[in-house]
Write a protein that holds these residues in place. Structure first.
Motif, short mmCIF file in Angstrom:
data_model
loop_
_atom_site.label_atom_id
_atom_site.label_comp_id
_atom_site.label_asym_id
_atom_site.label_seq_id
_atom_site.Cartn_x
_atom_site.Cartn_y
_atom_site.Cartn_z
N LEU A 178 29.02 -35.93 -25.76
CA LEU A 178 29.09 -35.70 -24.18
C LEU A 178 29.46 -36.72 -23.29
O LEU A 178 30.23 -36.86 -22.46
CB LEU A 178 27.79 -35.08 -23.74
N ASN A 198 38.44 -22.17 -25.28
CA ASN A 198 37.06 -23.14 -25.24
C ASN A 198 36.66 -23.05 -26.54
O ASN A 198 37.39 -22.63 -27.57
CB ASN A 198 35.95 -22.25 -24.26
N VAL A 241 28.34 -25.65 -29.05
CA VAL A 241 27.47 -26.41 -28.32
C VAL A 241 27.54 -26.39 -26.77
O VAL A 241 26.69 -26.24 -26.18
CB VAL A 241 27.65 -28.03 -28.70
N ASN A 242 28.78 -26.52 -26.14
CA ASN A 242 29.21 -26.05 -24.79
C ASN A 242 30.51 -25.64 -24.75
O ASN A 242 30.98 -25.40 -25.88
CB ASN A 242 28.74 -27.34 -24.02
N GLU A 243 31.07 -25.54 -23.79
CA GLU A 243 32.33 -24.75 -23.74
C GLU A 243 33.59 -25.65 -24.37
O GLU A 243 34.63 -24.96 -24.58
CB GLU A 243 32.88 -24.41 -22.21
#
Length: 158
Positions: A12, A56, A77-79
């Motif tokens: 991130l 995504n 995990v996320n987009e």
């Protein structure tokens, strides 16, 4: 589990820094991993800014060498980040590829080579030559072939 959270945090952070000036389509982390044979391999594929408006992480597919990896090994995990977990990784060397699937076509985003081996044995038959105040040179037998990059530390007491 703690290592997984560290990787997610690193991803991130890297993602937010990389987005500012990145032109890459995707990244894979860790890059060129070396793991103990028979252990679990975990990789992350991160989409670049180029893809995010239209696709995504749910559009990402993974292949080990040329074989599609089963979807139950995927995790979103996320987009923008998809991860893959392969338990009991036994290939000595393999290519893991991250693709984006869109409109029925697969496009290679990024790939990495994964190596696995065994931990080195304890060094034996150690012999050292010391040239006064110039250098210390040591040689040893490692006990077993590892196929992994291995570092040894030698401590010298005067």
């Amino acid at each position: 589990m703690f290592n997984c959270w560290i990787w997610i945090f690193i991803l991130l952070c890297r993602r937010s820094i990389a987005d500012e000036n990145s032109t890459r389509d995707a990244d894979i982390f860790p890059s060129s991993p070396e793991i103990e044979r028979g252990s679990t391999l975990k990789l992350f594929c991160v989409l670049g800014k180029h893809y995010t408006p239209h696709r995504n992480a749910s559009h990402i597919i993974w292949k080990l060498n040329r074989e599609l990896i089963a979807q139950e090994n995927y995790k979103i995990v996320n987009e923008t980040v998809s991860s893959i977990t392969i338990s009991n990784f036994t290939h000595s060397k393999a290519h893991v590829k991250c693709f984006i699937k869109y409109l029925g076509k697969e496009q290679l985003l990024v790939h990495t080579e994964v190596k696995s081996g065994f931990p080195p044995g304890t060094p034996r038959n150690i012999s050292c030559i010391y040239d006064v105040d110039i250098k210390l040179t040591c040689n040893w037998a490692s006990g077993r072939e590892t196929n992994l990059a291995t570092s040894y530390t030698l401590y010298r007491k005067m």
